[in-house]
Scaffold this motif. Structure first.
Motif, PDB file in Angstrom:
ATOM      1  N   ALA A  13       0.817  -1.084  -0.084  1.00  0.00           N
ATOM      2  CA  ALA A  13       0.094  -0.011   0.069  1.00  0.00           C
ATOM      3  C   ALA A  13       0.848   1.202   0.028  1.00  0.00           C
ATOM      4  CB  ALA A  13      -0.987  -0.167   0.990  1.00  0.00           C
ATOM      5  N   GLY A  14       0.486   2.301  -0.468  1.00  0.00           N
ATOM      6  CA  GLY A  14       1.170   3.626  -0.782  1.00  0.00           C
ATOM      7  C   GLY A  14       0.892   4.298   0.486  1.00  0.00           C
ATOM      8  N   ALA A  15       1.569   5.378   1.133  1.00  0.00           N
ATOM      9  CA  ALA A  15       1.440   6.217   1.894  1.00  0.00           C
ATOM     10  C   ALA A  15       2.415   7.414   1.748  1.00  0.00           C
ATOM     11  CB  ALA A  15       1.526   5.372   3.477  1.00  0.00           C
ATOM     12  N   ARG A  16       1.889   8.369   2.572  1.00  0.00           N
ATOM     13  CA  ARG A  16       2.745   9.319   2.522  1.00  0.00           C
ATOM     14  C   ARG A  16       3.388   9.866   3.865  1.00  0.00           C
ATOM     15  NH1 ARG A  16       1.889  14.877  -0.873  1.00  0.00           N
ATOM     16  NH2 ARG A  16       2.728  13.135  -2.456  1.00  0.00           N
ATOM     17  N   LEU A  17       4.826   9.920   3.803  1.00  0.00           N
ATOM     18  CA  LEU A  17       5.714  10.277   4.995  1.00  0.00           C
ATOM     19  C   LEU A  17       5.991  11.702   5.208  1.00  0.00           C
ATOM     20  CD1 LEU A  17       7.368   9.095   7.481  1.00  0.00           C
ATOM     21  CD2 LEU A  17       8.991   8.378   5.807  1.00  0.00           C
ATOM     22  N   SER A  18       5.837  12.126   6.422  1.00  0.00           N
ATOM     23  CA  SER A  18       6.055  13.702   6.542  1.00  0.00           C
ATOM     24  C   SER A  18       7.164  13.828   7.476  1.00  0.00           C
ATOM     25  CB  SER A  18       5.121  14.528   6.820  1.00  0.00           C
ATOM     26  OG  SER A  18       4.232  14.518   5.636  1.00  0.00           O
ATOM     27  N   ILE A  25       7.493  12.228   1.368  1.00  0.00           N
ATOM     28  CA  ILE A  25       7.815  11.357   0.663  1.00  0.00           C
ATOM     29  C   ILE A  25       6.883  10.279   0.525  1.00  0.00           C
ATOM     30  CG2 ILE A  25       9.697   9.503   0.778  1.00  0.00           C
ATOM     31  CD1 ILE A  25      11.173  11.037   2.807  1.00  0.00           C
ATOM     32  N   ASP A  26       6.543   9.896  -0.702  1.00  0.00           N
ATOM     33  CA  ASP A  26       5.783   8.677  -0.960  1.00  0.00           C
ATOM     34  C   ASP A  26       6.299   7.447  -0.746  1.00  0.00           C
ATOM     35  OD1 ASP A  26       3.468  10.393  -1.663  1.00  0.00           O
ATOM     36  OD2 ASP A  26       4.261  10.697  -3.887  1.00  0.00           O
ATOM     37  N   VAL A  27       5.853   6.576   0.018  1.00  0.00           N
ATOM     38  CA  VAL A  27       6.468   5.179   0.497  1.00  0.00           C
ATOM     39  C   VAL A  27       5.365   4.187   0.106  1.00  0.00           C
ATOM     40  CG1 VAL A  27       8.095   6.527   2.397  1.00  0.00           C
ATOM     41  CG2 VAL A  27       5.835   5.537   2.790  1.00  0.00           C
ATOM     42  N   ARG A  28       5.976   3.004   0.330  1.00  0.00           N
ATOM     43  CA  ARG A  28       5.250   1.700   0.380  1.00  0.00           C
ATOM     44  C   ARG A  28       5.196   1.069   1.536  1.00  0.00           C
ATOM     45  NH1 ARG A  28       6.614  -2.548  -4.018  1.00  0.00           N
ATOM     46  NH2 ARG A  28       8.587  -1.733  -4.019  1.00  0.00           N
ATOM     47  N   VAL A  29       4.120   0.754   2.175  1.00  0.00           N
ATOM     48  CA  VAL A  29       4.120   0.036   3.515  1.00  0.00           C
ATOM     49  C   VAL A  29       3.865  -1.484   3.086  1.00  0.00           C
ATOM     50  CG1 VAL A  29       2.701  -0.361   5.586  1.00  0.00           C
ATOM     51  CG2 VAL A  29       2.708   2.030   4.541  1.00  0.00           C
ATOM     52  N   ALA A  45      14.172   9.545  -2.309  1.00  0.00           N
ATOM     53  CA  ALA A  45      14.009   9.793  -0.896  1.00  0.00           C
ATOM     54  C   ALA A  45      15.524  10.242  -0.183  1.00  0.00           C
ATOM     55  CB  ALA A  45      13.732   8.565  -0.076  1.00  0.00           C
ATOM     56  N   PRO A  46      15.493  11.169   0.733  1.00  0.00           N
ATOM     57  CA  PRO A  46      16.814  11.662   1.565  1.00  0.00           C
ATOM     58  C   PRO A  46      17.608  10.194   2.077  1.00  0.00           C
ATOM     59  CG  PRO A  46      14.906  12.700   2.126  1.00  0.00           C
ATOM     60  CD  PRO A  46      14.218  11.700   1.418  1.00  0.00           C
ATOM     61  N   GLU A  47      19.028  10.644   2.232  1.00  0.00           N
ATOM     62  CA  GLU A  47      19.725   9.459   2.832  1.00  0.00           C
ATOM     63  C   GLU A  47      19.053   8.642   4.146  1.00  0.00           C
ATOM     64  OE1 GLU A  47      23.875  10.030   2.614  1.00  0.00           O
ATOM     65  OE2 GLU A  47      23.676  11.895   1.849  1.00  0.00           O
ATOM     66  N   ILE A  48      19.347   7.666   4.204  1.00  0.00           N
ATOM     67  CA  ILE A  48      18.653   6.975   5.296  1.00  0.00           C
ATOM     68  C   ILE A  48      19.300   7.322   6.608  1.00  0.00           C
ATOM     69  CG2 ILE A  48      18.556   4.603   6.754  1.00  0.00           C
ATOM     70  CD1 ILE A  48      16.828   4.662   4.313  1.00  0.00           C
ATOM     71  N   ARG A  49      20.628   7.709   6.658  1.00  0.00           N
ATOM     72  CA  ARG A  49      21.268   8.221   7.906  1.00  0.00           C
ATOM     73  C   ARG A  49      20.775   9.569   8.320  1.00  0.00           C
ATOM     74  NH1 ARG A  49      24.892  12.024   6.780  1.00  0.00           N
ATOM     75  NH2 ARG A  49      25.528  12.594   4.657  1.00  0.00           N
ATOM     76  N   LYS A  50      20.056  10.313   7.265  1.00  0.00           N
ATOM     77  CA  LYS A  50      19.607  11.721   7.443  1.00  0.00           C
ATOM     78  C   LYS A  50      18.132  11.453   8.228  1.00  0.00           C
ATOM     79  CE  LYS A  50      21.937  14.143   4.124  1.00  0.00           C
ATOM     80  NZ  LYS A  50      21.873  15.191   3.080  1.00  0.00           N
ATOM     81  N   LEU A  51      17.492  10.423   8.025  1.00  0.00           N
ATOM     82  CA  LEU A  51      16.217  10.197   8.337  1.00  0.00           C
ATOM     83  C   LEU A  51      16.088   9.330   9.961  1.00  0.00           C
ATOM     84  CD1 LEU A  51      14.173   9.241   5.120  1.00  0.00           C
ATOM     85  CD2 LEU A  51      14.219  11.427   6.311  1.00  0.00           C
ATOM     86  N   MET A  57       5.434  11.905  10.477  1.00  0.00           N
ATOM     87  CA  MET A  57       4.212  11.457  10.447  1.00  0.00           C
ATOM     88  C   MET A  57       3.858  10.568   9.172  1.00  0.00           C
ATOM     89  SD  MET A  57       0.645  13.840  10.540  1.00  0.00           S
ATOM     90  CE  MET A  57       0.982  14.140  12.529  1.00  0.00           C
ATOM     91  N   ILE A  58       2.905   9.916   9.301  1.00  0.00           N
ATOM     92  CA  ILE A  58       2.642   8.960   8.208  1.00  0.00           C
ATOM     93  C   ILE A  58       0.955   8.760   7.989  1.00  0.00           C
ATOM     94  CG2 ILE A  58       2.572   6.686   9.298  1.00  0.00           C
ATOM     95  CD1 ILE A  58       3.868   5.491   6.765  1.00  0.00           C
ATOM     96  N   GLU A  59       0.822   9.199   6.585  1.00  0.00           N
ATOM     97  CA  GLU A  59      -0.604   9.392   6.304  1.00  0.00           C
ATOM     98  C   GLU A  59      -1.058   7.725   5.395  1.00  0.00           C
ATOM     99  OE1 GLU A  59      -4.071  11.863   3.830  1.00  0.00           O
ATOM    100  OE2 GLU A  59      -1.986  12.612   4.239  1.00  0.00           O
ATOM    101  N   MET A  60      -1.874   7.335   6.172  1.00  0.00           N
ATOM    102  CA  MET A  60      -2.140   6.007   5.304  1.00  0.00           C
ATOM    103  C   MET A  60      -2.898   5.761   4.315  1.00  0.00           C
ATOM    104  SD  MET A  60       0.108   4.014   6.858  1.00  0.00           S
ATOM    105  CE  MET A  60      -0.657   2.040   6.981  1.00  0.00           C
ATOM    106  N   PRO A  61      -3.348   4.861   3.686  1.00  0.00           N
ATOM    107  CA  PRO A  61      -4.323   4.891   2.595  1.00  0.00           C
ATOM    108  C   PRO A  61      -5.637   5.102   2.790  1.00  0.00           C
ATOM    109  CG  PRO A  61      -2.597   3.168   1.773  1.00  0.00           C
ATOM    110  CD  PRO A  61      -2.690   3.419   3.381  1.00  0.00           C
ATOM    111  N   ASP A  62      -5.928   4.589   4.091  1.00  0.00           N
ATOM    112  CA  ASP A  62      -7.577   5.023   4.622  1.00  0.00           C
ATOM    113  C   ASP A  62      -7.504   6.218   5.105  1.00  0.00           C
ATOM    114  OD1 ASP A  62      -6.028   4.638   6.755  1.00  0.00           O
ATOM    115  OD2 ASP A  62      -6.892   3.020   7.594  1.00  0.00           O
ATOM    116  N   GLY A  63      -6.636   7.054   5.005  1.00  0.00           N
ATOM    117  CA  GLY A  63      -6.630   8.388   5.332  1.00  0.00           C
ATOM    118  C   GLY A  63      -6.578   8.553   7.122  1.00  0.00           C
TER     119      GLY A  63
END
Length: 209
Positions: A13-18, A25-29, A45-51, A57-63
């Motif tokens: 599922a796709g989700a949006r990470l802030s 960042i559009d990510v896959r769950v 996406a930014p480098e992993i070490r920076k994240l 906050m993550i917004e899931m497909p169901d809102g």
């Protein structure tokens, strides 16, 4: 087929990470278990070490939205995977825990010894913690039934706690559930007191909002 390959081959599922300081960042769950989302990040996406260890906050497909913390995942040669992270959801333990010890979601750095005689220590973190065990992330070692040695210090405590735990299961996201098989009574009490205060703090913050 490896665990990583099996996860990536599933319908995800796709989700949006802030994360503060970065564009959304559009990510896959890849999966959700034990209050943790396993995420696949795009190439841009930014480098992993920076994240790593950043709150977001993550917004899931169901809102629905969840606040939490991003944690890197250990890969080969103990390097961080470049396209996978775990998102640890902030929250309270479930209301129907069938355990003697209440689990509290806290993120604490730990050192995990796979073979202490060889000083084979790995760096990881807790997803949740109780006086009877812990859920550990970031360490790709230890099969169900095996024993791991865990060292950690609680926030605002100088004591270094050492616990020995048996791996009871491994989640699809690679998290190790441990049941303490050897722990000093004083250390267990320190953990209990800390988690009682942490749970009280989280409840106070929730009711205040």
């Amino acid at each position: 087929m490896s665990l990583r390959s099996r996860l990536l081959s599933r319908k995800t599922a796709g989700a949006r990470l802030s994360v503060r300081g970065f564009d959304a960042i559009d990510v896959r769950v890849l999966g959700t278990e034990d209050g943790t989302h396993a995420l696949h990040l795009p190439r841009h996406a930014p480098e992993i070490r920076k994240l790593h260890r950043e709150k977001g906050m993550i917004e899931m497909p169901d809102g629905s939205t969840h606040e939490g913390m991003l944690m890197a995942i250990e890969g080969k040669n103990r390097r961080m995977l470049s396209d996978r992270m775990q998102f640890l959801i902030d929250g309270l333990p479930g209301g129907s825990q069938k355990r003697q010890w209440t689990r509290v979601p806290v993120v604490i750095p730990v050192r995990v010894g796979v073979n202490p005689q060889r000083r084979d220590w790995r760096e990881g973190w807790t997803v949740d913690l109780s006086a009877g065990g812990a859920l550990i992330g970031g360490v790709q070692a230890g099969k169900p039934g095996s024993t791991l040695r865990v060292q950690f210090s609680l926030p605002d405590h100088d004591e270094r706690l050492v616990c020995v735990g048996a791996v009871t299961r491994i989640s699809d996201a690679g998290l190790r559930a441990l049941r303490w098989t050897a722990i000093d009574a004083a250390d267990r009490q320190i953990i209990t007191d800390y988690l009682d205060n942490e749970l009280r703090r989280v409840l106070d913050r929730r009711y205040a909002s």
